[in-house]
Write a protein that holds these residues in place. Structure first.
Motif, short mmCIF file in Angstrom:
data_model
loop_
_atom_site.label_atom_id
_atom_site.label_comp_id
_atom_site.label_asym_id
_atom_site.label_seq_id
_atom_site.Cartn_x
_atom_site.Cartn_y
_atom_site.Cartn_z
N MET A 2 0.83 -1.20 0.00
CA MET A 2 0.00 0.00 0.00
C MET A 2 0.87 1.26 0.00
N ASP A 6 -2.85 5.43 -0.17
CA ASP A 6 -3.82 4.35 0.04
C ASP A 6 -4.17 4.21 1.53
N ILE A 7 -3.12 4.24 2.36
CA ILE A 7 -3.33 4.11 3.81
C ILE A 7 -4.18 5.27 4.31
N LYS A 10 -7.88 4.92 3.40
CA LYS A 10 -8.61 3.93 4.19
C LYS A 10 -8.83 4.42 5.62
N PHE A 56 -5.80 -2.36 11.90
CA PHE A 56 -5.66 -2.02 10.49
C PHE A 56 -4.20 -2.21 10.05
N GLU A 59 -3.29 -5.87 9.88
CA GLU A 59 -3.92 -6.54 8.73
C GLU A 59 -3.23 -6.21 7.42
N HIS A 60 -2.77 -4.96 7.30
CA HIS A 60 -2.18 -4.50 6.03
C HIS A 60 -0.66 -4.41 6.07
N ASN A 61 -0.07 -4.94 7.14
CA ASN A 61 1.39 -4.98 7.26
C ASN A 61 2.03 -3.59 7.16
#
Length: 304
Positions: A2, A6-7, A10, A56, A59-61
């Motif tokens: 991401m 993007d981060i 979200k 979050f 989950e998205h590293n």
């Protein structure tokens, strides 16, 4: 992978928009007034929002760096990737009988003042510590013969998985400038301190004395990161630095304080690189002259 945009996109769907900043300069949040940008600077307003951010990120590293109030910290000039999490909006302090419960974004000085207001003794030592409650827990902060471990009853922390834990003092492995909060990478959300009834004038006199000592000995007129080095066994860091002839030494805009050699101050738009270069110079010189390794108490994070 991401992108930071993007981060951001979200996170602003799950947190108030004003709590998520993109490419924020961290020099605004450090006592040295140095440091590069954070990709994302996130300031949740509740424990639930903090959990949301951590889950979050898991989950998205996305890497997460916790920032206290920046009083004992150097952020390198390249800044910090991923999310920088700041709990500055979690500042509630409540008093029940002889206990004080404080959220981690509250200033530990304010907690000591609240203790004075309610005539509770035990936190006088903290009246001059510039850090947040969370930072004080993280490093078991102390001054003038007292430390957090002396009065701490329990804490609420968030694990790397976003799980809330309520831990008693005995579970925190509190030692000189360290705790299991640091070693387990917990995020402290709240602390409860167990104090004792006292006499208002006695508590105030002690706090006034410690405040005078701090103001007379420490270079508060310049930006600094506080005491740079831990106290080496059998020595005092400031005296070793002074005896090495380094008081007043300047690299770039950073200077070994002429008022207290254990401090490095920002006298002329210092960069983080100025700070870290001067710290290394001090360590090398003291090692060469006295054979003593000075270990940093200040935390140094971020990219070059």
């Amino acid at each position: 992978m991401m992108t930071k945009q993007d981060i951001y996109n979200k996170l602003v769907h799950t947190l108030p928009k004003e709590c998520v900043l993109l490419d924020e300069s961290l020099s605004k949040y450090t006592y040295t007034h140095t440091g590069g940008n954070a990709d994302l600077f996130v300031t949740p307003t509740s424990y639930e929002e903090t959990q949301t951010v951590i889950r979050f990120a898991r989950e998205h590293n996305v890497p997460v760096t916790l920032l206290g109030n920046g009083s004992n910290l150097i952020v390198r000039d390249g800044g910090i990737r991923g999310i920088v999490l700041s709990l500055v909006k979690l500042t509630d302090i409540t008093v029940t009988d002889t206990t004080i419960t404080a959220q981690s974004g509250a200033a530990i000085i304010d907690v000591s003042r609240m203790a004075l207001h309610h005539t509770l003794t035990g936190l006088e030592f903290a009246c001059g510590i510039p850090g947040s409650v969370g930072g004080a827990l993280f490093m078991n902060a102390g001054a003038y013969g007292g430390e957090v471990a002396d009065v701490l009853a329990s804490v609420i922390v968030l694990t790397e998985d976003g799980e809330l834990l309520n831990l008693k003092r005995e579970e925190l492995e509190l030692e000189y400038r360290n705790s299991s909060i640091a070693t387990n990478k917990y995020i402290a959300l709240e602390a409860t301190f167990k104090l004792a009834p006292g006499e208002h004038e006695v508590i105030k006199a002690k706090m006034d004395e410690l405040t005078f000592l701090r103001e007379s000995k420490q270079p508060l007129e310049y930006p600094s990161c506080g005491s740079v080095f831990k106290r080496p066994p059998g020595y005092f860091a400031g005296k070793l630095i002074q005896d090495s002839g380094l008081q007043g030494k300047i690299i770039g805009g950073a200077q070994v304080s002429t008022k207290h050699a254990g401090f490095i101050v920002n006298i002329n738009n210092a960069t983080a690189k100025d700070y870290t270069t001067l710290i290394k110079f001090v360590q090398d010189t003291v090692k060469e002259k006295f054979g003593v390794d000075l270990e940093t108490e200040v935390k140094i994070i971020g990219e070059e």
